[in-house]
Design an enzyme around this catalytic site. Structure first.
Site, PDB file in Angstrom:
ATOM      1  CD1 TRP A   1      -2.171  -2.030   0.208  1.00 27.27           C
ATOM      2  CD2 TRP A   1      -3.099  -1.228   2.078  1.00 27.27           C
ATOM      3  NE1 TRP A   1      -3.278  -2.815   0.506  1.00 27.27           N
ATOM      4  CE2 TRP A   1      -3.866  -2.339   1.654  1.00 27.27           C
ATOM      5  CE3 TRP A   1      -3.492  -0.568   3.240  1.00 27.27           C
ATOM      6  CZ2 TRP A   1      -4.993  -2.795   2.336  1.00 27.27           C
ATOM      7  CZ3 TRP A   1      -4.614  -1.014   3.929  1.00 27.27           C
ATOM      8  CH2 TRP A   1      -5.356  -2.118   3.478  1.00 27.27           C
TER       9      TRP A   1
ATOM     10  CG  HIS B   1       9.742  -1.276  -2.778  1.00 24.62           C
ATOM     11  ND1 HIS B   1       9.822  -0.074  -3.459  1.00 24.62           N
ATOM     12  CD2 HIS B   1       8.699  -1.952  -3.310  1.00 24.62           C
ATOM     13  CE1 HIS B   1       8.850  -0.033  -4.359  1.00 24.62           C
ATOM     14  NE2 HIS B   1       8.157  -1.148  -4.287  1.00 24.62           N
TER      15      HIS B   1
ATOM     16  CD  GLU C   1       8.201   3.089  -4.401  1.00 23.15           C
ATOM     17  OE1 GLU C   1       7.647   2.910  -3.299  1.00 23.15           O
ATOM     18  OE2 GLU C   1       7.630   2.860  -5.492  1.00 23.15           O
TER      19      GLU C   1
ATOM     20  N   GLY D   1       1.357  -2.729  -6.289  1.00 21.71           N
ATOM     21  CA  GLY D   1       1.302  -1.419  -5.643  1.00 21.71           C
ATOM     22  C   GLY D   1      -0.044  -0.757  -5.897  1.00 21.71           C
ATOM     23  N   GLY D   2      -0.100   0.106  -6.930  1.00 20.55           N
ATOM     24  CA  GLY D   2      -1.293   0.902  -7.209  1.00 20.55           C
ATOM     25  C   GLY D   2      -2.596   0.114  -7.222  1.00 20.55           C
TER      26      GLY D   2
HETATM   27  P1  PGA Z   1       2.972  -0.708  -8.887  1.00 25.60           P
HETATM   28  O1  PGA Z   1       4.006  -0.922  -7.650  1.00 25.60           O
HETATM   29  O2  PGA Z   1       2.112  -1.948  -8.933  1.00 25.60           O
HETATM   30  O3  PGA Z   1       2.187   0.519  -8.507  1.00 25.60           O
HETATM   31  O4  PGA Z   1       3.781  -0.544 -10.105  1.00 25.60           O
HETATM   32  C1  PGA Z   1       4.598  -2.147  -7.419  1.00 25.60           C
HETATM   33  C2  PGA Z   1       5.557  -2.059  -6.264  1.00 25.60           C
HETATM   34  O5  PGA Z   1       6.273  -1.052  -6.172  1.00 25.60           O
HETATM   35  O6  PGA Z   1       5.627  -2.969  -5.412  1.00 25.60           O
END
Ligand code: PGA
Length: 252
Positions: A11, A95, A97, A234-235
């Site tokens: 999330w 991850h 990020e 993610g999204g």
């Molecule tokens: P996304 O993100 O499905 O929004 O591309 C995936 C993730 O970063 O785990």
């Protein structure tokens, strides 16, 4: 041995406590019969509330990060014991990020992986190349290096607690998915790497998720590939109407 599909929702930095409770409740009621292994990872602030909602359901509670130390003077960090205390069973580590926006190194990620496993916390270790690395033909090398460094010192007997998520950085949140063929090729390389680092059995058993713009309309094609065992979403994990069809892809 057939690997059990594993669908996880990340999330990220979304959902207040009340919003998280609503989404978790919808997922609990809509996913009660799902055959895949399921996990959702709300932000830290909503873990406790979501823990209560999912406690009697097949949905496992995940965290998005964890401190590399047991306890002490680490302002802003959350420990493995604190996560376990609120019912977290799984932690997402490495991850992209965290790697690329917050500067986490392979060495730091490895410390977190080992600490989580020492506490019998399940780990989803993320690996994946940037666009620049892919265009420079370095995707395979980067992924293998992240894997070897992230799992340094992890024994084969601990691998039942480990899942790998292959998330090409250029596909995350961009709407640009790797083709099932491209993803499967990297998954095969990851699996082969387990063979050399551990054993053929370890390679065969390893659950490897794909992540990066997974949506209801591309999950079936991805899951049709032999080396893709699930998804880190993610999204599309932020709404029941998009996460449920992914989590139940085999029934769609
Ligand atoms: P996304 O993100 O499905 O929004 O591309 C995936 C993730 O970063 O785990």
């Amino acid at each position: 041995m057939a690997r059990t599909p594993y669908m996880a929702g990340n999330w990220k930095m979304h959902k207040t406590v009340s919003e998280a409770r609503v989404l978790a409740s919808e997922l609990v009621s809509e996913l009660s019969g799902a055959s895949a292994k399921l996990m959702i990872a709300p932000p830290f602030t909503a873990l406790s509330a979501v823990s209560q909602v999912v406690s009697d359901s097949p949905i496992r509670l995940g965290a998005q990060n964890m401190a590399p130390e047991e306890s002490g003077a680490h302002t802003g960090e959350v420990s493995v014991a604190m996560l376990a205390d609120v019912g977290v069973e799984v932690v997402i580590l490495g991850h992209s990020e965290r790697r690329h926006v917050y500067g986490e190194t392979d060495e730091l990620i490895n410390r977190k992986v080992k600490l989580a496993l020492a506490h019998e916390m399940e780990v989803i270790l993320c690996v994946g190349e940037t666009l620049e690395e892919r265009e420079g033909d370095r995707a395979e090398t980067v992924v293998q290096e992240q894997l070897a460094a992230g799992l340094d010192g992890v024994g084969e007997d601990q691998l039942s607690l480990v899942t790998i998520a292959y998330e090409p950085v250029w596909a995350i949140g961009t709407g640009r998915t790797a083709t099932p063929e491209d993803a499967d090729a990297i998954h095969q390389i990851i699996r082969n790497r387990f063979s050399t680092m551990y054993s053929a059995q370890a390679a065969e058993n390893m659950v490897i998720q794909y992540g990066g713009s997974v949506k209801p309309n591309n999950i079936v094609g991805l899951m049709a590939k032999g080396n893709i065992d699930g998804a880190l979403v993610g999204g599309a994990s932020l709404k029941a109407e998009t996460f449920v069809p992914i989590a139940t892809y085999d029934r769609t």
